[in-house]
Design an enzyme around this catalytic site. Structure first.
Site, PDB file in Angstrom:
ATOM      1  N   THR A   1     -23.812  21.319  72.737  1.00  0.00           N
ATOM      2  CA  THR A   1     -23.637  21.069  71.299  1.00  0.00           C
ATOM      3  C   THR A   1     -23.209  22.337  70.553  1.00  0.00           C
ATOM      4  O   THR A   1     -22.517  22.244  69.539  1.00  0.00           O
ATOM      5  CB  THR A   1     -24.897  20.467  70.632  1.00  0.00           C
ATOM      6  OG1 THR A   1     -25.975  21.399  70.713  1.00  0.00           O
ATOM      7  CG2 THR A   1     -25.292  19.154  71.272  1.00  0.00           C
ATOM      8  N   ASN A   2     -23.595  23.506  71.043  1.00  0.00           N
ATOM      9  CA  ASN A   2     -23.079  24.738  70.421  1.00  0.00           C
ATOM     10  C   ASN A   2     -21.583  24.863  70.680  1.00  0.00           C
ATOM     11  O   ASN A   2     -20.831  25.307  69.804  1.00  0.00           O
ATOM     12  CB  ASN A   2     -23.830  25.971  70.935  1.00  0.00           C
ATOM     13  CG  ASN A   2     -25.068  26.278  70.110  1.00  0.00           C
ATOM     14  OD1 ASN A   2     -24.960  26.734  68.968  1.00  0.00           O
ATOM     15  ND2 ASN A   2     -26.242  25.990  70.663  1.00  0.00           N
TER      16      ASN A   2
ATOM     17  N   LYS B   1     -26.973  31.030  83.625  1.00  0.00           N
ATOM     18  CA  LYS B   1     -26.867  32.011  84.715  1.00  0.00           C
ATOM     19  C   LYS B   1     -26.930  33.415  84.142  1.00  0.00           C
ATOM     20  O   LYS B   1     -26.568  33.634  82.988  1.00  0.00           O
ATOM     21  CB  LYS B   1     -25.524  31.846  85.437  1.00  0.00           C
ATOM     22  CG  LYS B   1     -25.357  30.515  86.125  1.00  0.00           C
ATOM     23  CD  LYS B   1     -26.051  30.549  87.454  1.00  0.00           C
ATOM     24  CE  LYS B   1     -26.044  29.180  88.112  1.00  0.00           C
ATOM     25  NZ  LYS B   1     -26.807  29.150  89.337  1.00  0.00           N
TER      26      LYS B   1
ATOM     27  N   HIS C   1     -29.678  32.480  71.493  1.00  0.00           N
ATOM     28  CA  HIS C   1     -30.973  32.143  72.090  1.00  0.00           C
ATOM     29  C   HIS C   1     -31.897  31.585  71.002  1.00  0.00           C
ATOM     30  O   HIS C   1     -31.954  32.128  69.893  1.00  0.00           O
ATOM     31  CB  HIS C   1     -31.595  33.388  72.740  1.00  0.00           C
ATOM     32  CG  HIS C   1     -32.854  33.083  73.472  1.00  0.00           C
ATOM     33  ND1 HIS C   1     -32.870  32.383  74.656  1.00  0.00           N
ATOM     34  CD2 HIS C   1     -34.154  33.334  73.158  1.00  0.00           C
ATOM     35  CE1 HIS C   1     -34.127  32.240  75.059  1.00  0.00           C
ATOM     36  NE2 HIS C   1     -34.926  32.804  74.162  1.00  0.00           N
TER      37      HIS C   1
HETATM   38  C1  GAR Z   1     -29.430  26.213  72.705  1.00  0.00           C
HETATM   39  O1  GAR Z   1     -30.616  26.001  71.972  1.00  0.00           O
HETATM   40  C2  GAR Z   1     -29.272  27.678  73.055  1.00  0.00           C
HETATM   41  O2  GAR Z   1     -29.738  28.538  72.054  1.00  0.00           O
HETATM   42  C3  GAR Z   1     -30.138  27.773  74.287  1.00  0.00           C
HETATM   43  O3  GAR Z   1     -29.859  26.602  75.004  1.00  0.00           O
HETATM   44  C4  GAR Z   1     -29.533  25.562  74.087  1.00  0.00           C
HETATM   45  C5  GAR Z   1     -28.229  24.992  74.524  1.00  0.00           C
HETATM   46  O4  GAR Z   1     -27.899  23.850  73.767  1.00  0.00           O
HETATM   47  N1  GAR Z   1     -29.863  28.963  75.034  1.00  0.00           N
HETATM   48  C6  GAR Z   1     -30.766  29.606  75.755  1.00  0.00           C
HETATM   49  O5  GAR Z   1     -31.909  29.235  75.879  1.00  0.00           O
HETATM   50  C7  GAR Z   1     -30.264  30.891  76.422  1.00  0.00           C
HETATM   51  N2  GAR Z   1     -31.318  31.561  77.043  1.00  0.00           N
HETATM   52  P1  GAR Z   1     -26.430  23.294  73.779  1.00  0.00           P
HETATM   53  O6  GAR Z   1     -25.989  23.212  75.261  1.00  0.00           O
HETATM   54  O7  GAR Z   1     -26.510  21.929  73.145  1.00  0.00           O
HETATM   55  O8  GAR Z   1     -25.568  24.246  73.026  1.00  0.00           O
END
Ligand code: GAR
Length: 193
Positions: free
Chosen positions: A21-22, A95, A113
């Site tokens: 989603t990001n 990763k 994060h």
């Molecule tokens: C997001 O909340 C991102 O901040 C987190 O994973 C999620 C991915 O969501 N990232 C971490 O935890 C990195 N250590 P998304 O795939 O829907 O963007």
């Protein structure tokens, strides 16, 4: 009709492992009028990551890479250079990149994060913050180094944790902030490019 490929824009690559989603949000951001970036290629560490759909729907190249294979990572480096990639955005990428890889893109890899780093690196951030009865949570965009969720902070957004918050409600509120913070952080660092 000739499609614009954003030749004059800064070419970026988004690395994902899952939901994406990001990535979806960054694609939207890249399509804004006057946007400085073009998402040139999406790299996924998993072949069935849901987020691949957002790249395909928007005609963005996708490459699946096995990050455990040295040769695959070396080919990826070549591919990124060939595509003139100037910034790598990790978005739910699970990763850890090698020191060698990071050095090749010195200062040009960033990550988002869902915690107020340096607190709660790694997984299950919301569960751990709730268990510790934290009053605040949030999200952080930072430069990437060879340690997990580490590196110099670019921007951070703090939000309040409510008494009745569940993992889900907290995660949703933090995600909304992530969608604002990542584009803002990209604009911030691009002003130095
Ligand atoms: C997001 O909340 C991102 O901040 C987190 O994973 C999620 C991915 O969501 N990232 C971490 O935890 C990195 N250590 P998304 O795939 O829907 O963007």
């Amino acid at each position: 009709m000739i499609k614009s490929i954003g030749i004059n824009k800064i070419q970026i690559s988004v690395f994902i492992s899952g939901r994406g989603t990001n990535l979806k949000n960054l694609i939207k951001f890249s399509k804004r009028k006057n946007s400085l970036i073009n998402i040139n290629i999406v790299i996924s560490s998993k072949k069935n990551a849901y987020g691949i759909k957002y790249a395909k729907d928007n005609d963005i190249k996708v490459k699946i890479v096995n990050f455990s294979k040295h040769n695959d990572v070396m080919s990826l480096l070549k591919l990124l250079k060939q595509n003139n990639i100037k910034l790598i955005c990790l978005a739910g990428f699970l990763k850890i990149l090698s020191k060698k890889f990071i050095n090749k893109f010195n200062g040009k890899i960033i990550n988002i994060h869902p915690s107020l780093l340096p607190k709660y690196k790694g997984l299950n951030t919301h569960r751990r913050a709730l268990e510790k009865k934290e009053k605040y949570s949030g999200c952080t965009v930072h430069y990437v180094n060879e340690r997990l969720d580490d590196g110099k902070i670019i921007l951070q957004k703090k939000i309040k944790i409510y008494k009745n918050d569940s993992i889900k409600t907290l995660q949703n509120r933090v995600l909304k902030e992530e969608y604002r913070l990542y584009p803002k952080s990209i604009n911030k660092i691009l002003s130095n490019y």
